[in-house]
Motif scaffolding. Sequence first.
Motif, short mmCIF file in Angstrom:
data_model
loop_
_atom_site.label_atom_id
_atom_site.label_comp_id
_atom_site.label_asym_id
_atom_site.label_seq_id
_atom_site.Cartn_x
_atom_site.Cartn_y
_atom_site.Cartn_z
N ALA A 8 -7.67 -4.42 -0.43
CA ALA A 8 -8.91 -3.78 -0.86
C ALA A 8 -9.47 -2.92 0.26
O ALA A 8 -9.95 -1.80 0.03
N GLY A 9 -9.37 -3.46 1.50
CA GLY A 9 -9.85 -2.70 2.65
C GLY A 9 -9.06 -1.40 2.83
O GLY A 9 -9.64 -0.34 3.05
N ARG A 64 -7.47 0.27 0.65
CA ARG A 64 -7.74 1.22 -0.43
C ARG A 64 -9.04 1.98 -0.21
O ARG A 64 -9.22 3.07 -0.72
N SER A 65 -9.93 1.37 0.56
CA SER A 65 -11.22 2.03 0.75
C SER A 65 -11.19 3.04 1.91
O SER A 65 -12.16 3.74 2.14
N VAL A 66 -10.05 3.07 2.63
CA VAL A 66 -9.94 4.05 3.71
C VAL A 66 -9.75 5.45 3.10
O VAL A 66 -8.95 5.64 2.18
N ASP A 67 -10.48 6.37 3.62
CA ASP A 67 -10.47 7.73 3.09
C ASP A 67 -9.10 8.38 3.31
O ASP A 67 -8.57 8.39 4.42
N ASP A 68 -8.51 8.90 2.25
CA ASP A 68 -7.21 9.55 2.35
C ASP A 68 -7.20 10.72 3.33
O ASP A 68 -6.20 11.00 3.98
N MET A 114 -11.04 -1.40 9.97
CA MET A 114 -11.24 -2.50 9.02
C MET A 114 -11.87 -3.73 9.66
O MET A 114 -11.68 -4.86 9.22
N VAL A 144 -13.44 -6.27 7.42
CA VAL A 144 -12.46 -7.04 6.65
C VAL A 144 -11.93 -8.19 7.49
O VAL A 144 -11.81 -9.33 7.00
N ASP A 187 0.82 -1.21 0.00
CA ASP A 187 0.00 0.00 0.00
C ASP A 187 0.86 1.27 0.00
O ASP A 187 0.33 2.37 0.01
#
Lengths: 290, 419
Positions: free
Chosen positions: A175-176, A178-182, A207, A210, A92
């Motif tokens: 995938a989890g 990537r879904s975390v808000d930047d 997560m 997940v 990541d």
Amino acid sequence: MFWLKKNLPKLVLTPSLGILSWFVYGFIFWTIYISFTKSKMLPRYELWGIDQYIRLWKMPRWHVAVENLLIFTVLFIILCIAIGILLSILLDQKIRAEGFLRTIYLYPMALSFIVTGTAWKWVLNPTLGIEKFAHDMGFETFKFDWLVTPEMSIYTIVIAGVWQSSGFIMAIFLAGLRSVDDEIIKAAKIDGAGIFSIYSKIILPMMRPVFMSAIVILVHLSIKSYDLIIALTSGGPGISSDMPAVFMTTMAFHRSEVGLASASAIMMFLTVSAIVVPYLYSELKREDAR
Amino acid sequence: MKMKKLLVALIALALTPSVSFAAPKAEVLHWWTGGGEAKALKVLQDDFAAQGGIWLDMPVSGGGGDAAMQTLKARIVANDAPAAAQIKGPTIQEYDEEGVVGPYNIDAVAQKEGWDNLLSEQVASHMKCDDGKAYCAAPVNIHRIDWIWANKKVLDENGIKMPSTWAEFNAAADKLQAKGIIPLAHGSQPWQDATVFEAVALGIGGNDFYRKAFVELDPATLGGATMSKVFDQMRKLKGYTDAGSPGRDWNIATGMVMEGKAAFQIMGDWAKGEFSANNQAPGKDYICAPTPSDNGYLYNVDSFIFFKVKGKEKVEGQKLLASLMMGKNFQKVFNIYKGSIPARLDVSMDEFDMCAKKSNADLKTAASKGGLLPSFAHGMALKLAQKGAIQDVVTEHFNSKMSSSDAAKKLAAAVKASL
């Protein structure tokens, strides 16, 4: 016409629901029934009480199988998740050739457990694999004979299982991540949080779902694990790496103990339910409350 | 394509009315799909066809018959049993107890051909259902289990004779081990451990001990001091195997003897097929000898069970098949291919090799001296549950540091629990 339109989804789903309920739930109840009979070679239908369960828990081999299942499940889940998280965090970091690396780690998942088991059987065999390689290199005293040591053989199954499944867990976690808000990460950085605490205190706790998927997948994989053991050790040396699924097929098909095998299958079923159902329940309840 | 289908349908339609005088038909479930076994079975198929029969082959390979057993059980539960299936030992009577074998269609053939006179009493008893009243299975061969195979060159170079007692075997093994040769080629899979174990039990305990323990399941014998001694010898044998032994297939172990990496292997006479496949000759390249015992002989008789079937043509098929299986020609050809000896007593042994001739001669001696005993490891002496229980303890002991007396106690307990 309107009626059809309204009920079409139900009509389409009914056959598959019917088939599913018969072949899954119907047979679960059938197996429960058979476990209370005296069935030997073929199923018999006169009830016999709980004797099969008593016999089952008196068998030393069943105890070996249950103990191995515990060791395997705990280690398999912990190691898969630990390695999966580590790999996903490393991937990541916006590195180059991520797609390529991701594929490499995910690739073992594409193999069947039979292939994994056979390959590791050769790698771990002291007269063919790592040990021989080290001896040929000149390290004469090197010893790595877990595969043929009864006390250690179950750990070779853990190794092969983790090798196969941790890449998949990595993909789930990636995938989890990537879904975390930047924005959250940026905010944390501004507040002075280090990379370690960002992950351990903020991202990973976010997560939860997940983790849930990963654990549910890994638990049922480990309780059902059969092909990996058959290919890698066949339950040996002796019966040292036996597991409930192997025990069950042995009893049902090689020993003419269909009733006993059904009893062991029900024990496995109850174990899965006991672990997975409360976990699902609590997690889903949390979702609802949100 | 469509035309072809139509044609097939028409032919099928045309044939339908002729069912009443249809040809004998037999569906045969077996797992002899490769090598000499497949060739041998082809002989039977051709014979069957020559007599006007229709053979529906149902080969289920894989897992030494495990896959076939699963298929068979599914078919029986679905009330659609094949005409004949490759089943042996007390499992034949187990199927009979489930009520899927009677009314014993082939008994008429057996009575007419006088199977009682063609088979030894011991073999015949395995083939009968309904408390020994009617034939329900046909034997095709007799395998001997208690063989020891040796690389002749290795023995000659080290001045070792074929051992005639277990003490001699141990002495020879110690000598070989000191020279860096693996004394015993062995694959430690449960069935192979049990194979060696029964040969050792026969030798160390004697014929009566073996019968009491593994045929009659006498608890005192199973857990007694003699059994302890048998386990002592097993522990010794474990020391004579190499580190790669657990999980190895038997034919790989035979290969080790052929290459001279190992000196001995204890295995049934199907091992001979591996030697012949590599153009090795008995007496010249390898030696076959019975494992040390007092005129003992552990046998494994492969046979076909004949299930209850519906329809006249299927019953006729069963009768024809049973008759051909017991035929002199099939018994000879099949066993030359398979490495075993004929179950039928009046087949000439002239075309067989020296190991098979020895097997045949020893069989007669053993029968007269009370040493002719069924192999438990290969499912001839016990029902599957008890056989499995013994096998578990044997393989657990062999692959751990369990003491001999503990193993004997465990053996008695495991058998009791499985009954």
